[in-house]
Design an enzyme around this catalytic site. Structure first.
Site: not given
Ligand SMILES: Nc1ncnc2c1ncn2[C@@H]1O[C@H](COP(=O)(O)OP(=O)(O)OP(=O)(O)O)[C@@H](O)[C@H]1O
Ligand SMILES: [Mg+2]
Lengths: 211, 826
Positions: B447, B555, B591, B690, B713-714, B724
């Site tokens: 990792h 976002r 947003r 949306e 999507n929404d 969804r």
């Protein structure tokens, strides 16, 4: 052959009710030493309910219906551990009495035997745990012997009462391991068990209603 | 749902417990109280008939759990059950759990739809929470649950190149836990192991093409099967990219030339670095056997340490998520699962209580065994998980003994020389000062290596004692690509050559970047803008490298997640600034906080709602929580002084919301003016399209706004009134549904008429097959996830928009989803 009639069973219930009323304070005092001081009230309430239904009970078509109805009434009214226990006793006792209008000693034996079995499995208890079983177990043993020895009902009842009294007293020295008294541990020793005492009265009432 | 009956001698108690449990389950679970007697003079007692009625009242197909206090309550509950009709009796279960704790735990479990068995189990565990708070507790003697070997069977084939390595194993355990089943898994006829134990699933060693066999018992068999098939279809969540990287590093392994006294290792992360060595070699941790009489103390020490390390790891994960994106943060899921692995924790506790080992030694022993097990795996990827296990092992030991883990601090740009480095340590490094990392142990997929690669730090590993000759301050050259280290004192000429190579490398990198950044022009010369959806500065960097023409959707809610209080204005400012810096002047649409619905954040105090998706979400929440909203708007305005940003509000459904939000913006401007803080008056304001209601008031909205961004999507979910997430509806849930396409057309047409900028973000835009269709609908601006940008751009370069217009002329007349899909060949 000598039998116990339905009317005598009715008398038995009436006598139990009278004993419970009379000994309400006594039983409650016993329960206050090692329990929650309600056994006298519980038993009195339960059997008063039975008395309230006595006319209906008198109409029972057989001993089975009579005792079954009694058991249901006790279950619905006693409220403490003795409710489901005595309720189960009468219900289980009724199971072996189908279509019987009079009881032989043999019938009495098998109904008590079955009733005791019901109590033991309901409460998951056995003798020596300071409960009503310490009265009812020796009573059933006496009954079995009585049947074997072909005793009269009256003699059998005399022996039963003696066994009941002995059993009741034997609980004094016992350490409670079931029921509320078990929370007291060692402190439960030295007191007579209220449930064993009410069982003694039940047997005493039976003897007196037959004689 | 399993319902609950509370039996008590006291009516008040029964009702009180009922009340508590109802509150716990938000009234979703049917609960009945059967308490006391109906006798005023002696109300205390239990009544078999009352209990029976209560059971009948809440009777449920899923079962009824009866909890009671003592004595006659138990006997009467039993009696009541026996008196019930047979078919009800079958589903009644009397449970010995403590009344209050049991009822609350059972209610909480039932409300999620668990079956009776699971609810009882939870009720029985009701006391655990309290026990862990006020010890000393008896160590749980719960019987180990036997591994399920019968049950319904599901088989899936391991699809991904690397097999069931740590990350897919973590995902698999997560999927299994989602459903209320008992599941075991096996591969190649090995003994079945619990599919909820990461230590066991991880050690199965399933390779590509192997068949995993699951045995499943439980109500949610079908759901689980569906999720598994999806998981298989999704390549176990591994991207093709992973595979690619692996092949790439494999190739470099071939370079094994033993250039006299240069040092050859394994290339872990490409690139060249030249600089001063900074050596951190510590002797590896070992704990001696120690017998401690007071096991209870050791147990609580152990549990505390685990708890602390879990929260520490969660904090690191959250930080990683914010700064380096989801993929890197996922690494820590493996650590968390190790720390939460009940089988392993129990094993340690057993050693403590039965063998009286000290907590450190018990833990060391169990994890060293696990390390050995991983080290001996035939699969290379799994072998390299050993370093994760060591990091977790050492962390917990340090925590138990109260000692400090070795901390790596760098005061100047240096090349790190270490025995081994864990991912958490890698992340705690001051990246700007790390030119390269060379380590004795580790592998190309450990990792730490993955992180080094994603951070672009050249790295070489597997050097064992060949680096003993390097001392602090030595100038060394790291040829990450070939896995070779040169010391300047021995090979000054090589160092010089590397410097030149580094320059060439930088130039090459620049060139490849500029290529990716060519505009997306269709064959008939129409220009499209392909923007990126991101949620962290790190993703912005990637998006830029992938040729994004800007950010179409940043976002910001990730900034608010996994923490105790909302981010302060300054913290937000710094992070937005990083995003802007990483995009080097390209336009960025940010947003504002979009919470609610499926994104719960405890401290925000969003109320429980029956319909969270129709409740306090997005802008609706912000308008009600001005303090939080304003902090974000202030940070954004401050950013606008220096960078090209636009601000976008989510979940707008009516004009009133826009007006109110703009009033708040005006307030913020006034405040900033008063404080003489700079901002741009030209900062553009827009909304997500949306909520379907917006479609019908676009002309009104357009007067107040600068841009629209369609969130497919929404929009699809709300327009079709289809959740969804619902597996039952998934067949028809699609943004290509004629209803949605018609809505898109109307939005785009109105936007063009009102001359307001319109773009589209959401999964639909990420589908290169839908690109042509979207172009025919009139869209010229898409926002997609970074990695698909090159593909979408490529799709645009080969298409002819005027031709598309012809092909898709009639698409909105399609009757069904099926017809649409046929037309675009999906
Ligand atoms: N598990 C048991 N098995 C047999 N008899 C029992 C059991 N538990 C209690 N008893 C008997 O019941 C008697 C007490 O009856 P009582 O009506 O007072 O119930 P209680 O103990 O107050 O009930 P509760 O359990 O509601 O507190 C005891 O003296 C004992 O003889
Ligand atoms: Mg009592």
């Amino acid at each position: 052959m000598e039998t116990i009639k339905l009317s005598q069973l009715i008398t038995w219930l009436e006598k139990i009710a009278a004993y419970m009323q009379e000994n309400k304070t006594y039983l409650t005092e016993l329960d206050s030493a090692i329990g929650d001081a309600d056994h006298g009230f519980n038993m009195e309430r339960g059997f008063q309910k039975v008395i309230g239904k006595i006319e209906e009970l008198k109409q029972s078509k057989d001993a089975s219906v009579l005792l079954k109805n009694t058991g249901m009434t006790l279950i619905s009214s006693i409220g403490g551990a003795s409710g489901p226990l005595y309720g189960t006793f009468f219900l289980q006792a009724s199971m072996v009495l189908k279509d019987k209008n009079e009881l032989t000693l043999e019938d009495l034996k098998s109904s008590f035997e079955n009733g005791l079995k019901g109590i033991k499995s309901r409460g998951r208890a056995t003798t020596g745990e300071k409960t009503m079983i310490d009265v009812l177990e020796p009573v059933v043993t006496t009954l079995i012997t009585a049947v074997e020895q072909n005793l009269t009902i009256s003699d059998a009842l005399t022996n039963m009462l003696a066994a009941a009294e002995k059993g009741m007293k034997s609980t004094i020295d016992m350490l409670a391991t079931k029921g509320r008294a078990s929370y007291l541990g060692e402190r439960s020793v030295g007191h007579q068990d209220p449930g064993a005492t009410s069982s003694y009265f039940i047997v005493k009432a039976l003897k007196e209603s037959i004689n | 749902m399993v319902s609950i009956v509370i039996v008590s001698h006291s009516k008040k108690l029964a009702e009180g417990v009922k009340e508590l449990a109802e509150q716990m389950s938000q009234n979703k679970v049917k609960i009945a109280a059967a308490g006391g007697l109906d006798d005023e003079s002696s109300p205390i007692g239990t009544d078999a008939f009352k209990i029976m009625e209560a059971i009948e009242l809440v009777d449920s197909e899923d079962g009824i759990l009866v909890l009671m206090d003592i004595g006659s309550a138990v006997m009467n509950a039993e009696l009541a059950t026996e008196m019930l009709p047979e078919e009800i009796m079958k589903r009644v279960l009397l449970c010995e759990a403590p009344l209050v704790e049991g009822a609350i735990a059972a209610a909480a479990q039932s409300m999620v739809g668990a079956n009776l068995e699971a609810v009882v189990k939870e009720a029985r565990r009701g006391l655990q929470g309290k026990q862990s708070l006020i010890g000393p507790q008896e160590v749980e003697t719960e019987l180990e649950t036997p591994i399920l070997t019968n049950g319904k069977e599901i088989s899936i084939t391991v699809p991904n190149k690397l097999g069931l390595h740590a990350r897919p194993a973590v995902r698999l355990v997560e999927i299994t836990n989602k459903f209320n089943n008992e599941v075991s898994v096996s591969v190649n006829n090995k003994p079945f192991v619990s599919a909820t134990s990461i230590s066991q699933v991880g050690t199965l060693g399933a390779k590509k093409g192997d068949i995993l066999v699951f045995k499943v018992k439980g109500d949610e068999f079908l759901e689980f099967e569906k999720a598994l098939k999806q998981f298989e279809f999704d390549n176990f969540g591994d991207t093709k990219e992973d595979v690619f990287k692996k092949e790439e590093t494999k190739k470099t392994l071939k370079v094994s030339a033993s250039n006299d006294d240069c040092i050859q290792g394994i290339s872990a992360s490409k690139g060249v670095a030249i600089g001063k060595a900074k050596v951190f070699l510590n002797t590896s941790i070992s704990v001696d056997e120690e017998i401690v009489e007071n096991s209870l103390d050791e147990i609580s020490k152990f549990q505390k340490a685990i708890k602390n390390i879990i929260s520490e790891t969660e904090a690191i994960k959250e930080k990683t998520l914010r700064l380096h994106g989801k993929e890197n943060a996922e690494i820590f899921n493996f650590h968390l699962l190790l720390l939460n692995d009940n089988e392993k924790l129990k094993e340690v506790e057993k050693l403590i209580t039965e063998n009286h080992f000290s907590a450190s030694y018990a833990w060391f022993k169990v994890f060293t065994n696990l390390e050995d097990m991983y080290k001996n795996m035939s699969d290379q990827y799994l072998r390299e998980r050993a370093s994760d296990i060591v990091e977790i092992r050492n962390k917990v030991i340090a925590e138990i003994s109260g000692s400090q883990e070795m901390e790596i601090t760098l005061s100047e740009p240096s090349i790190l020389v270490v025995n081994e480095i864990g991912p958490a340590q890698t992340l705690s490094l001051d990246i700007d000062n790390v030119l390269g990392i060379i380590s004795q142990k580790g592998g190309e997929t450990s990792h730490a290596t993955i992180l080094a690669r994603s951070l672009g730090i050249p790295s070489i590993t597997g050097l064992e004692n060949r680096i003993d000759g390097i001392s602090n301050g030595d100038i060394i050259g790291v040829d990450g690509t070939n896995g070779i280290i040169y010391l300047e004192k021995n090979h000054p000429e090589k160092i010089k050559a590397l410097r030149e190579e580094k320059k060439v490398e930088e130039d090459l990198f620049k060139e490849s970047l500029s290529k990716a950044k060519l505009p997306a022009l269709s064959s008939d010369g129409i220009e499209f803008q392909i923007l990126a959806n991101i949620s962290s500065p790190k993703e912005a960097e990637k998006a830029f490298a992938n040729g994004a023409d800007g950010i179409g959707l940043y976002r910001t809610e990730f900034l608010y997640m996994n923490r105790e209080i909302p981010p302060k204005e300054d913290e937000q400012y710094e992070i937005y600034k990083q995003v802007c810096e990483n995009m080097q002047g390209l336009p960025i649409t940010i947003r504002t906080l979009d919470v609610g619905g499926d994104k719960p954040i405890p401290y925000l105090g969003i109320p429980e709602e029956t319909n969270p998706f129709l409740g306090l979400r997005g802008i609706r929440y912000c308008l009600k929580n001005k303090v939080i909203f304003k902090a974000q708007l202030r940070a954004l305005y401050r950013i606008s002084a220096d960078y090209n940003i636009r601000v976008m509000f989510p979940m707008v459904g009516m004009l009133e919301e826009v007006i109110e939000a703009k009033e708040i913006l005006a307030e913020v401007r006034k405040e900033l003016d008063a404080e003489h803080i700079a901002y741009s008056k030209e900062m553009k304001i827009g909304i997500m399209v949306e909520v379907p209601s917006v479609i019908f008031i676009l002309p009104q909205l357009a007067k107040h706004l600068d841009f629209l961004s369609i969130g497919t999507n929404d929009l699809t979910q709300y327009l079709l009134a289809m959740d969804r997430e619902s597996t039952f509806l998934s067949k028809h849930y699609s943004a290509l549904h004629p209803a949605v396409l018609n809505a898109l057309l109307k939005i785009i047409a109105t936007a063009n008429k009102e001359q307001i900028d319109v773009s589209l973000c959401g999964e639909l835009a990420s589908n290169p097959k839908a690109t042509a269709l979207l172009s025919a609908l009139g869209l010229r601006k898409f926002s997609v996830s970074g990695p698909v940008i090159p593909r979408v751009k490529e799709a645009i370069r080969v298409m002819d928009v005027s031709n598309n217009n012809k092909i898709f002329k009639d698409i909105i007349a399609c009757n069904t989803l099926n017809e649409v899909e046929k037309m675009i060949h999906i």
